[in-house]
Design an enzyme around this catalytic site. Structure first.
Site, PDB file in Angstrom:
ATOM      1  N   VAL A  93       4.567  -1.423   3.336  1.00  0.00           N
ATOM      2  CA  VAL A  93       4.528  -0.156   2.649  1.00  0.00           C
ATOM      3  C   VAL A  93       5.326   0.426   1.728  1.00  0.00           C
ATOM      4  O   VAL A  93       6.314  -0.010   1.703  1.00  0.00           O
ATOM      5  CB  VAL A  93       4.952   1.007   4.285  1.00  0.00           C
ATOM      6  CG1 VAL A  93       5.107   1.998   3.651  1.00  0.00           C
ATOM      7  CG2 VAL A  93       3.870   0.910   5.568  1.00  0.00           C
ATOM      8  N   LYS A  94       4.539   1.513   0.830  1.00  0.00           N
ATOM      9  CA  LYS A  94       5.076   1.150  -0.253  1.00  0.00           C
ATOM     10  C   LYS A  94       5.516   3.243  -0.450  1.00  0.00           C
ATOM     11  O   LYS A  94       5.196   3.819  -0.827  1.00  0.00           O
ATOM     12  CB  LYS A  94       4.438   1.345  -2.235  1.00  0.00           C
ATOM     13  CG  LYS A  94       4.951   0.480  -2.893  1.00  0.00           C
ATOM     14  CD  LYS A  94       3.683   0.290  -3.916  1.00  0.00           C
ATOM     15  CE  LYS A  94       4.316   0.165  -5.063  1.00  0.00           C
ATOM     16  NZ  LYS A  94       2.960  -0.504  -5.656  1.00  0.00           N
ATOM     17  N   CYS A  95       7.032   3.172  -0.765  1.00  0.00           N
ATOM     18  CA  CYS A  95       7.258   4.505  -0.831  1.00  0.00           C
ATOM     19  C   CYS A  95       8.230   5.019  -2.059  1.00  0.00           C
ATOM     20  O   CYS A  95       9.034   3.445  -2.515  1.00  0.00           O
ATOM     21  CB  CYS A  95       8.689   4.877   0.067  1.00  0.00           C
ATOM     22  SG  CYS A  95       7.855   5.057   2.068  1.00  0.00           S
TER      23      CYS A  95
ATOM     24  N   ALA B 191       1.444  -1.111   0.032  1.00  0.00           N
ATOM     25  CA  ALA B 191       0.020   0.016  -0.266  1.00  0.00           C
ATOM     26  C   ALA B 191       0.493   0.807   0.330  1.00  0.00           C
ATOM     27  O   ALA B 191       2.091   1.066   1.240  1.00  0.00           O
ATOM     28  CB  ALA B 191      -0.973   0.204   1.119  1.00  0.00           C
TER      29      ALA B 191
END
Ligand code: G3P
Length: 220
Positions: free
Chosen positions: A82-84, A56
């Site tokens: 977590v996508k950065c 996400a």
């Protein structure tokens, strides 16, 4: 090779999950927007369908806010990654979140140098985009080969996730190049099943069998 579905569409995810071969899901802000529900709500529903890593993505562009969003997203479910984005702020956020034990998928990677930055920041996953490099006349698969070689050379634990895969050939080439994960649209996963000789062979087997036997071999 792990297969992830690159979609936020619940019907597609249900169909894929029913085949028993989907190991995870990747989403991005464009895919979430297409479904029309706020990210937290949509991702929670995705976690109920697929038991595996669910990426996400944050939408903030500044480190502090990315970290705050990362915390919020990681609280949705234990499977959240977590996508950065691969920016200076994104790498700083990756380092901070990874340091807290939150798994980070660094996205929008288009060079091996960028992939090195992500590994050094402790990323759990790096997402090089194959199709988008092909779109600008490069050979996207070369990037997968370079990253897997570099990571192997130095023993980085970061997993290579081949993204922006647009065809079954992309999936096969990414697997040949040693990508740990391939994420693909539902259409591409579905296409992997197809071969005309499978259809022709099955038709012939059933025709031959039914010429001799009219009943099913095992009584129901
Ligand atoms: O999730 C990111 C990536 O897979 C997007 O693919 O086809 O929009 O370049 P594409």
């Amino acid at each position: 090779m792990k297969f992830f579905l690159d979609t936020a569409n619940l019907d597609e995810l249900k169909k894929g999950a029913a085949w028993g071969i989907v190991d995870g899901v990747t989403t991005n802000p464009s895919l979430i927007a297409k479904e029309g529900r706020p990210i937290v709500e949509q991702v929670r529903m995705i976690c109920d369908i697929v038991d595996g890593d669910i990426s996400a993505e944050v939408v903030a562009t500044e480190t502090k806010e990315m970290i705050r969003e990362g915390h919020e997203l990681s609280r949705i479910h234990k499977n959240i990654v977590v996508k950065c984005p691969l920016t200076r702020d994104g790498i700083r956020a990756t380092k901070a979140l990874s340091g807290e034990g939150i798994r980070v998928n660094v996205t929008l990677c288009f060079s091996a140098g960028q992939a090195l930055l992500a590994a050094k920041a402790g990323a759990y996953i790096i997402s090089p985009f194959v199709g988008r490099l092909d779109d600008i006349g490069w050979t996207g698969m070369e990037l997968i080969r370079s990253i897997t070689t570099i990571y192997r050379n130095y023993g980085y634990k970061t997993q290579v996730l081949a993204a922006s895969l647009r065809s079954p050939t992309h999936v096969i080439d990414a697997a040949t190049a040693g990508s740990h994960i391939g994420t693909m649209p539902f259409k591409v996963l579905d296409m992997l099943f197809n071969h005309p000789l499978t259809d022709k062979g099955l038709e012939q087997f059933l025709k031959d069998y039914n010429k001799v036997f009219q009943e099913t071999p095992v009584a129901g």
